[in-house]
Design an enzyme around this catalytic site. Structure first.
Site, PDB file in Angstrom:
ATOM      1  N   HIS B 186      16.142  -0.530  14.391  1.00  0.00           N
ATOM      2  CA  HIS B 186      15.256   0.127  15.098  1.00  0.00           C
ATOM      3  C   HIS B 186      15.565   1.394  14.779  1.00  0.00           C
ATOM      4  CE1 HIS B 186      14.188  -3.314  17.210  1.00  0.00           C
ATOM      5  NE2 HIS B 186      14.966  -3.131  18.123  1.00  0.00           N
ATOM      6  N   GLU B 428     -12.786  -7.866 -12.981  1.00  0.00           N
ATOM      7  CA  GLU B 428     -11.414  -8.093 -13.306  1.00  0.00           C
ATOM      8  C   GLU B 428     -11.348  -9.239 -14.330  1.00  0.00           C
ATOM      9  OE1 GLU B 428      -9.412  -9.548  -9.744  1.00  0.00           O
ATOM     10  OE2 GLU B 428     -11.018 -10.672  -9.036  1.00  0.00           O
ATOM     11  N   ASP B 452      -5.649  -7.799 -12.766  1.00  0.00           N
ATOM     12  CA  ASP B 452      -5.917  -8.885 -13.373  1.00  0.00           C
ATOM     13  C   ASP B 452      -6.927  -8.539 -14.678  1.00  0.00           C
ATOM     14  OD1 ASP B 452      -5.069 -10.969 -11.972  1.00  0.00           O
ATOM     15  OD2 ASP B 452      -6.585 -11.495 -10.830  1.00  0.00           O
ATOM     16  N   CYS B 499      -9.847  -0.384  -7.661  1.00  0.00           N
ATOM     17  CA  CYS B 499      -8.849  -0.784  -6.711  1.00  0.00           C
ATOM     18  C   CYS B 499      -7.827  -1.383  -7.373  1.00  0.00           C
ATOM     19  CB  CYS B 499      -9.555  -1.666  -5.581  1.00  0.00           C
ATOM     20  SG  CYS B 499     -10.066  -3.304  -6.244  1.00  0.00           S
TER      21      CYS B 499
END
Lengths: 87, 569
Positions: B186, B428, B452, B499
């Site tokens: 934490h 792609e 890709d 992207c």
């Protein structure tokens, strides 16, 4: 008394957040809720006991509900586990 | 020099303050009036709950919602019906509230520590934290107050509990050193959220560092230097200043439009994998979502999500983005991404096999459900849907036909949706790139998926160490492909984005500006640096660089030339 066997599929099992969500949801039902896993029984309304049981991904568990609104409680429990606690 | 684990980046130079918990002592009593002890316990529990609820709210506001859940978890553990009834039973036997709490907590700490699981073991630390806090309320012993420290303090502690970390005043604390903890504890999460450099798991830190010592905390390498020499100190002062300056220079780009040095506006979006990550994109000032991967919805479960469940996830992102553009990609499984219940067969060549849109068109029950959820979601914001691994016009036409049919059905049954829902192709595959002119007639937009596209264009499996050296977005073949796709999109007057992390690559950005890319979609953490890189170039400068680069013959010479040009300015 109603019960159902189900496999835990979310990647982290019953860790902190799912245990919180589960115990919180079960607390709303008057019946008793038990989780049977790895040969022992755990109180499904107790976050501490659920964490201590350390139920991991891939474990087959049995949820047992006994008492008032047992069917509703079991449905809610199964849905939470099947949906992977929204992980 | 002391070694630990660097869990929060940055460099801190300051004076050590030992945060040692005062020992909480009490005399255990066994003949108490159970009624009054129960009341004492109830009161302490109420104070604990109130304090922590307030703290959780404060952390949620200043640090983040996820971080605040740590504290809410503490409240819930303490209110656990089993735990409370055990404590009450012990009190009813005549034990004082302190002893009852102590013994029940010890039982759980022992139980959790005995489990061979890191996450469960960490819960033992949570209970210790809770116990100390309630004992200090019961006994009236004041705890260390980390909210009132001198300026430039480095906190040294055995461990930092969430409640201690949460009250740190980040104006005055320049570093954190603890003897225990790891990247996932934490304290580490909170330190990162507060941007305080932190090194955890430094052995015997409290013995080796004395209160008031000068210390350097290097959160990048996970080292601590006690009483540094002037030389060491100077090195770290410049490191620190450079780090802070780099970060604040990036912050200057918050709230600014994304445009080139000569004022040409482009869109800068974020890539996300879950609905929650949309918040992160907003916090980094992303202007929308350029790629929302929907695979997560299908993973870690035993059956596919139904229409309503998917609708909720898409709706959540759209509502979070408040009318800004959101591009959702339909299910992209197969290849290296397997989901057991979808029944994908083992294939000889999974990357050339039954994946992405091919799988979806072969499993209408799954694809139709997703498309219906997407069309319904469109009424909650500005939605675009992107189809992965398209290789031919027929595939895209089949998807369009499905969407039109769904819209017609919704028209008759009065289900609301956005008639302007945009449908685009993720470029792609080399085949999609080569026929970009044909696809541009069908699609509302293009988004180039560089990972890709690079792999398929160069016929290289990036994961195969023998051939991975060939994988590069800077190879002339890939650069020409990207340029061709952008050019065809411009001719057809449709927007074209990219992207993938290549869109954030400082070396590639001037080329993308020159080619005319409209949208850059990058991970949330790269948004601001991408905005800065784009702002460095005028179109004219970018064209000059691109002209030179596109005339070079090898990947090597291209990268070398780009490094020389881009990194020198």
């Amino acid at each position: 008394m109603v019960s159902k066997k189900i496999t835990v599929t979310n990647s982290q099992g019953f860790h902190m957040r799912p245990a919180m969500a589960f115990a919180n949801a079960m607390a709303k039902f008057p019946c008793d809720v038990l989780i049977k896993a790895n040969g022992s029984s755990t109180d499904g309304k107790s976050i501490m006991n659920i964490i201590a049981a350390c139920i991991k991904c891939g474990t087959e568990i049995e949820v047992v509900c006994d008492g008032q609104q047992e069917n509703e409680a079991l449905d809610a429990a199964v849905e939470m586990i099947e949906s992977g606690f929204g992980e | 020099m002391l070694k630990g684990i660097g869990v929060s980046e940055g460099y801190g130079i300051g004076r050590a303050a030992a945060a040692v918990m005062p020992e909480i002592k009490y005399v255990p009593k066994t003949d108490c009036d159970s009624k009054s002890e129960r009341l004492r316990f109830e009161n302490a529990l109420k104070i604990f709950t109130d304090n922590n609820s307030e703290l959780a709210e404060q952390v949620s506001r200043t640090v983040g919602q996820k971080e605040s859940e740590i504290i809410l978890g503490h409240i819930m553990m303490m209110q656990d019906p089993y735990m409370r009834s055990e404590i009450e039973k012990s009190i009813d036997k005549g034990n004082c509230a302190e002893a009852a709490l102590d013994s029940v907590c010890n039982t759980f700490i022992a139980m959790f520590s005995a489990v061979d699981d890191e996450m469960t073991k960490q819960r033992a630390a949570d209970i210790e934290d809770i116990r100390t806090e309630i004992l200090s309320i019961l006994t009236g012993v004041k705890r260390v107050d980390l909210s009132k420290l001198d300026k430039d303090t480095v906190i040294v502690a055995r461990e930092l509990t969430p409640s201690m970390t949460a009250c740190i005043n980040k104006e005055n604390v320049v570093g954190i050193i603890t003897e225990t903890g790891s990247k996932t504890s934490h304290a580490a999460i909170l330190a990162r959220a507060m941007e305080i450099p932190a090194v955890l798991s430094v052995e015997n830190a409290l013995e080796q560092i004395k209160h008031g010592d000068e210390v350097i905390v290097d959160g990048v390498t996970g080292t601590v230097i006690v009483s540094p020499s002037d030389k060491e100190k100077n090195v770290y002062i410049s490191k620190r200043d450079e780090y802070i300056e780099r970060r604040s220079r990036l912050r200057e780009f918050v709230g600014r439009p994304t445009c080139t040095a000569d004022g040409r506006r482009v869109e800068l979006l974020g890539n996300i994998g879950t609905p929650q990550e949309a918040e992160k994109v907003i916090s980094q000032d992303g202007e929308g979502i350029g790629l929302f991967r929907t695979e997560f919805l299908f993973m870690d479960r035993s059956a596919a999500p139904d229409e309503n469940e998917q609708l909720e996830a898409y709706k959540k992102v759209l509502l979070t983005m408040k009318g800004k553009q959101v591009i959702i990609r339909t299910l992209d499984i197969g290849g290296d991404k397997d989901i057991p219940y979808l029944g994908l067969e083992k294939e000889e060549n999974p990357f050339l096999g039954f994946r992405a849109i091919r799988y979806c068109l072969g499993h209408e029950e799954i694809f139709d459900t997703q498309l219906r959820a997407l069309v319904r979601a469109s009424s909650y914001g500005n939605l675009s849907v992107m189809i992965p691994l398209v290789t031919g016009t027929e595939e895209f036409r089949s998807v369009k036909k499905k969407v039109v049919e769904i819209m017609q059905e919704f028209d008759t049954s009065n289900i609301p949706y956005d008639k302007n829902l945009k449908l685009g192709v993720m470029i792609e595959t080399p085949s999609a790139a080569i026929i970009a002119d044909l696809l541009a007639k069908e699609a509302d937009f293009f988004s180039i998926g560089t990972n890709d596209l690079t792999g398929y264009t160069l016929a290289v499996d990036r994961g195969n160490a023998n051939v991975a050296y060939l994988y590069s977005v800077f190879s002339p073949a890939v650069l020409r492909t990207i340029k061709h796709v952008i050019t065809e999109a411009k001719k057809a007057n449709i927007p074209v984005g990219m992207c993938g992390e290549a869109a954030a690559d400082p070396l590639l950005i001037p080329l993308l500006i020159s080619f005319g890319l409209d949208e850059y979609s990058v991970s949330a953490s790269s948004v601001l640096s991408t905005r800065r890189e784009i702002s460095r170039w005028t179109k004219e400068q970018a064209d000059e660089i691109a002209d030179k680069i596109m005339s070079l013959e090898t990947e090597n010479s291209i990268v070398e030339q780009l490094k020389k040009t881009v990194l020198s300015i």
